[in-house]
Structure formats: C-alpha cells, structure tokens
Design a protein around this motif. Sequence first.
Motif, PDB file in Angstrom:
ATOM      1  N   ILE A  22     -28.983 -24.624  14.907  1.00 53.65           N
ATOM      2  CA  ILE A  22     -27.554 -23.931  15.464  1.00 53.65           C
ATOM      3  C   ILE A  22     -27.944 -22.559  15.589  1.00 53.65           C
ATOM      4  O   ILE A  22     -27.577 -21.969  16.526  1.00 53.65           O
ATOM      5  CB  ILE A  22     -26.694 -24.095  14.387  1.00 53.65           C
ATOM      6  N   ARG A  23     -28.614 -21.969  14.642  1.00 52.08           N
ATOM      7  CA  ARG A  23     -29.040 -20.538  14.783  1.00 52.08           C
ATOM      8  C   ARG A  23     -29.892 -20.206  15.981  1.00 52.08           C
ATOM      9  O   ARG A  23     -29.855 -19.442  16.694  1.00 52.08           O
ATOM     10  CB  ARG A  23     -29.779 -20.009  13.561  1.00 52.08           C
ATOM     11  N   PRO A  26     -27.939 -21.970  19.714  1.00 54.60           N
ATOM     12  CA  PRO A  26     -26.521 -21.804  19.573  1.00 54.60           C
ATOM     13  C   PRO A  26     -25.720 -22.483  20.993  1.00 54.60           C
ATOM     14  O   PRO A  26     -24.554 -23.063  20.801  1.00 54.60           O
ATOM     15  CB  PRO A  26     -26.069 -20.424  19.391  1.00 54.60           C
ATOM     16  N   GLU A  27     -26.522 -22.484  21.976  1.00 48.60           N
ATOM     17  CA  GLU A  27     -25.783 -22.929  23.298  1.00 48.60           C
ATOM     18  C   GLU A  27     -26.020 -24.681  23.346  1.00 48.60           C
ATOM     19  O   GLU A  27     -25.262 -25.229  24.154  1.00 48.60           O
ATOM     20  CB  GLU A  27     -26.645 -22.668  24.379  1.00 48.60           C
ATOM     21  N   SER A  32     -20.825 -23.562  15.142  1.00 49.26           N
ATOM     22  CA  SER A  32     -21.568 -22.110  15.317  1.00 49.26           C
ATOM     23  C   SER A  32     -22.159 -21.750  13.827  1.00 49.26           C
ATOM     24  O   SER A  32     -21.585 -22.329  12.784  1.00 49.26           O
ATOM     25  CB  SER A  32     -20.238 -21.106  15.521  1.00 49.26           C
ATOM     26  N   TYR A  33     -23.260 -21.191  14.121  1.00 52.39           N
ATOM     27  CA  TYR A  33     -23.982 -20.742  12.771  1.00 52.39           C
ATOM     28  C   TYR A  33     -23.088 -19.873  11.846  1.00 52.39           C
ATOM     29  O   TYR A  33     -23.328 -20.425  10.842  1.00 52.39           O
ATOM     30  CB  TYR A  33     -25.236 -19.738  13.276  1.00 52.39           C
ATOM     31  N   GLU A  34     -22.292 -19.157  12.512  1.00 54.41           N
ATOM     32  CA  GLU A  34     -21.596 -18.249  11.611  1.00 54.41           C
ATOM     33  C   GLU A  34     -20.544 -18.913  10.802  1.00 54.41           C
ATOM     34  O   GLU A  34     -20.285 -18.753   9.496  1.00 54.41           O
ATOM     35  CB  GLU A  34     -20.928 -17.244  12.254  1.00 54.41           C
ATOM     36  N   GLU A  35     -20.045 -19.958  11.506  1.00 53.74           N
ATOM     37  CA  GLU A  35     -19.118 -20.673  10.450  1.00 53.74           C
ATOM     38  C   GLU A  35     -19.727 -21.519   9.640  1.00 53.74           C
ATOM     39  O   GLU A  35     -19.352 -21.809   8.402  1.00 53.74           O
ATOM     40  CB  GLU A  35     -18.077 -21.547  11.369  1.00 53.74           C
ATOM     41  N   GLU A  36     -20.852 -22.476  10.003  1.00 51.69           N
ATOM     42  CA  GLU A  36     -21.596 -23.364   9.206  1.00 51.69           C
ATOM     43  C   GLU A  36     -22.175 -22.624   7.816  1.00 51.69           C
ATOM     44  O   GLU A  36     -22.228 -23.291   6.949  1.00 51.69           O
ATOM     45  CB  GLU A  36     -22.565 -24.069  10.087  1.00 51.69           C
ATOM     46  N   LEU A 150     -18.964 -25.380  26.456  1.00 52.27           N
ATOM     47  CA  LEU A 150     -19.252 -24.578  25.321  1.00 52.27           C
ATOM     48  C   LEU A 150     -19.008 -23.023  25.835  1.00 52.27           C
ATOM     49  O   LEU A 150     -19.505 -22.623  26.780  1.00 52.27           O
ATOM     50  CB  LEU A 150     -20.641 -24.667  24.534  1.00 52.27           C
ATOM     51  N   LEU A 152     -19.823 -19.149  24.460  1.00 54.36           N
ATOM     52  CA  LEU A 152     -20.560 -18.085  23.421  1.00 54.36           C
ATOM     53  C   LEU A 152     -20.264 -16.764  23.935  1.00 54.36           C
ATOM     54  O   LEU A 152     -20.883 -16.386  25.043  1.00 54.36           O
ATOM     55  CB  LEU A 152     -22.099 -18.647  23.352  1.00 54.36           C
TER      56      LEU A 152
END
Length: 166
Positions: A22-23, A26-27, A32-36, A150, A152
Amino acid sequence: MVIRQLTLEDVDAYWALRLRAIREHPESFGASYEEEKELSMDAVRARFPSSEDGFALGAFERNELVGMVGLSREKRRKLRHKAMIWGMYVSSEHQGRGIGRRLIAAVQDRARQMDGLEKLILYVVIGNAPAQKLYRSMGFESFGIERNALKLGDVTYDEDLMVYSL
C-alpha cells in the motif's frame, strides 16, 4: 517457491507485506497506508481472512513471504456465485519471476473447488500494464471501466473491471 494459505501464524509477515504494498503503490489499492498503519494487530487478526468464503494465499521463498493474494466470496444468496480477488502483490525484488502467475493460478484452482462459485472478479488500475497483461494471460476479460475509481489528493485513477469464468 511454496504457495500456501496464510494462517494467523503468518499475520505479522502478511501485515508487513500488505503495508509495504500500500505504501509503495498507493494508486493500486483501495486502502490507504495512513489509515492501515494505525490499525492494531488485534484489529488485523480480527479481520484476517480465514474461512471457507475468504482466504489469503502467500508465496514463500526461503520462509520469507514475498507475494500474496486474497479471495473473498460474496455472502448473500443471490451473489454467492461470485468472488472478489483482492490484495495481489509481489515484492519488487521478486517480480518478473512468475510468482504472480503462480498466485493467480492457485486462487483459480482453489476457487474451482468451491461449490457453486462461477466467476472471479478483480479490479486493476489502468496503466498497470504488467498486472493487466498477467490477468488477461490467465483468462480474465475486461467487462468495464470505472472512471475515477480511486482518488489520491487531486489525482484520480481509472480501474479495469475484469472477470474470470470458472
């Protein structure tokens, strides 16, 4: 190379590889990395796919998880004939060696054994040519495009909706 179903004993390696995927891309993922990254390991274990209707497969090289893919079958009666493939990823240093092909083949083989399952569906970001080529070569066909699937920041990505008939 060993491909097998992931179990709760693999959850730490699975989660590390998923966060990396995910990092780095991200596309390519709805998460999302920030949430996960904020999820506790207890939450990860609680949602880990390990039932007859959902599972994750891992590709291991020298006991290291280098690739993974998941399947989630629809639960509602009128939708149980289909399942979604999700979370497909092979680490960059292991790409180009047929691992993705073996993972998809393993999902297809296992799906054929699931009573009443007729088709597999997946979404792939348009522009991810290697993934699109792999899925087509494994018998998946496009059945639509979701525009702006998606987002971003201010950038949107379209997804190719693909199906494989069992």
